[in-house]
Design a protein around this motif. Sequence first.
Motif, PDB file in Angstrom:
ATOM      1  N   ALA A  48       0.698   5.781  -1.526  1.00 29.04           N
ATOM      2  CA  ALA A  48      -0.163   6.915  -1.855  1.00 29.04           C
ATOM      3  C   ALA A  48       0.643   7.928  -2.634  1.00 29.04           C
ATOM      4  O   ALA A  48       1.873   8.006  -2.510  1.00 29.04           O
ATOM      5  CB  ALA A  48      -0.737   7.563  -0.588  1.00 29.04           C
ATOM      6  N   HIS A  72      -8.317   9.033  -0.979  1.00 27.67           N
ATOM      7  CA  HIS A  72      -7.570   9.148   0.279  1.00 27.67           C
ATOM      8  C   HIS A  72      -8.412   9.669   1.433  1.00 27.67           C
ATOM      9  O   HIS A  72      -8.195   9.297   2.589  1.00 27.67           O
ATOM     10  CB  HIS A  72      -6.350  10.052   0.073  1.00 27.67           C
ATOM     11  N   GLN A  83      -9.935   1.873   4.027  1.00 32.95           N
ATOM     12  CA  GLN A  83      -8.709   1.857   4.838  1.00 32.95           C
ATOM     13  C   GLN A  83      -8.865   2.861   5.977  1.00 32.95           C
ATOM     14  O   GLN A  83      -9.163   4.035   5.747  1.00 32.95           O
ATOM     15  CB  GLN A  83      -7.495   2.221   3.978  1.00 32.95           C
ATOM     16  N   ASP A 126       0.832  -1.206   0.000  1.00 40.49           N
ATOM     17  CA  ASP A 126       0.000   0.000   0.000  1.00 40.49           C
ATOM     18  C   ASP A 126       0.864   1.252   0.000  1.00 40.49           C
ATOM     19  O   ASP A 126       1.827   1.361   0.770  1.00 40.49           O
ATOM     20  CB  ASP A 126      -0.897  -0.001   1.242  1.00 40.49           C
ATOM     21  N   SER A 175     -10.706   5.651   1.749  1.00 41.08           N
ATOM     22  CA  SER A 175      -9.864   5.712   2.940  1.00 41.08           C
ATOM     23  C   SER A 175     -10.319   6.891   3.785  1.00 41.08           C
ATOM     24  O   SER A 175     -10.662   7.956   3.247  1.00 41.08           O
ATOM     25  CB  SER A 175      -8.395   5.878   2.526  1.00 41.08           C
ATOM     26  N   THR A 184     -11.056  15.819  -4.374  1.00 38.50           N
ATOM     27  CA  THR A 184     -11.476  14.570  -5.020  1.00 38.50           C
ATOM     28  C   THR A 184     -12.347  14.843  -6.238  1.00 38.50           C
ATOM     29  O   THR A 184     -13.209  14.042  -6.583  1.00 38.50           O
ATOM     30  CB  THR A 184     -12.218  13.656  -4.024  1.00 38.50           C
ATOM     31  N   THR A 212      -2.759   2.124  -4.219  1.00 40.02           N
ATOM     32  CA  THR A 212      -2.335   3.500  -3.979  1.00 40.02           C
ATOM     33  C   THR A 212      -3.563   4.372  -3.770  1.00 40.02           C
ATOM     34  O   THR A 212      -4.706   3.910  -3.894  1.00 40.02           O
ATOM     35  CB  THR A 212      -1.449   4.033  -5.113  1.00 40.02           C
ATOM     36  N   LYS A 213      -3.318   5.638  -3.420  1.00 42.88           N
ATOM     37  CA  LYS A 213      -4.412   6.552  -3.087  1.00 42.88           C
ATOM     38  C   LYS A 213      -4.200   7.881  -3.794  1.00 42.88           C
ATOM     39  O   LYS A 213      -3.070   8.236  -4.142  1.00 42.88           O
ATOM     40  CB  LYS A 213      -4.467   6.801  -1.574  1.00 42.88           C
ATOM     41  N   TRP A 222      -7.217   1.157  -6.259  1.00 41.88           N
ATOM     42  CA  TRP A 222      -7.075   2.615  -6.245  1.00 41.88           C
ATOM     43  C   TRP A 222      -8.066   3.182  -5.244  1.00 41.88           C
ATOM     44  O   TRP A 222      -9.263   2.884  -5.306  1.00 41.88           O
ATOM     45  CB  TRP A 222      -7.319   3.189  -7.629  1.00 41.88           C
ATOM     46  N   GLN A 223      -7.577   4.008  -4.312  1.00 41.94           N
ATOM     47  CA  GLN A 223      -8.395   4.453  -3.200  1.00 41.94           C
ATOM     48  C   GLN A 223      -8.481   5.979  -3.127  1.00 41.94           C
ATOM     49  O   GLN A 223      -7.473   6.662  -3.322  1.00 41.94           O
ATOM     50  CB  GLN A 223      -7.801   3.934  -1.887  1.00 41.94           C
TER      51      GLN A 223
END
Length: 326
Positions: A50, A120, A177, A48, A150, A93, A79-80, A117-118
Amino acid sequence: MEHRHLGRTGLRVSRLGLGTLTWGRNTGERDAADQLKTFWNAGGSLVDTADVYADGGAEYLLGRLIEDLVPRSDLVIATKAGSVPDPDRRFDTSRGHLLAALDASLQRLGTDYVDLWQVHAFDPGTPLDETLQALDIAVASGRARYVGVSNFCGWQLAKAATWQLAAAGRTALASTQMEYSLLQRGVEREVLPAAMDLGLGLLPSSPLGRGVLTGKYRGGTPQESRGGSEDMAPFVAPYLDDAAALIVDALTIAADGLAVSPLHVALAWVRDRPGVTAPLLGARNAQQLTAALSVEALTLPDEICQALDDVSAPLHRYPDHDWSTL
């Protein structure tokens, strides 16, 4: 290492993940390479990172190591995007920012796609459906295989996950997350029940209470620890209070009874909590990581789990409390 499905998806990941928060900053290329090789040799797959870790340096370093050290196909890279690296730690975002950030991440990582893909963090300044549309585009274009979020609170997570399940063609969220450990059990109030109900796997960050649950701070702050470094000390400080000390004392007693380390007991506790897919480990070097990975053979007895649950139980009142007695 045992592998688990990430939520209700078909993606299988190792039940311990490797975090890269300090890569490219406190962790140089040699130590990062040693960690990645150690993790891979132990059967680990989930790594993991970012886009803002070390201002992109963590992704760049991971990309170099994938090319030279570990086959890309053996790893699940997460990743984020959404954090903006400025002193105010703001979030963006919007569709434009997220998709541009994804392209930049892929370039640094040296890969055509990321496995997970997250987003954040939640951005109140952007309509949630716009943010989620970026996730759909990422999957439809092949740049991401699965998506998650996340640092979303309970209602934010429930709204996002439900939106994605509401119509055909949208990509269901795979994961969330959040920080989760014996010292931080806030997710149990709303986030974890929502994730379990909606089919998301939880990826706990800081599963060792920012290092405090190893017990190394019981006699003071070691100079070489995160708590002893100028940039990371504020990160550790909230978990050095009296309430945390009582939990660490109980953890140490349990560890002594099992003839293992407090680190192993704390990690096994969070790893095997309902709804958890894979805690993310952040190590200073390969030796620390090796010690953490050796928890694979440990399953805590029920009575130990119950004792730790009791001593670390968060105080939840209304609306969780029986309102009829109020």
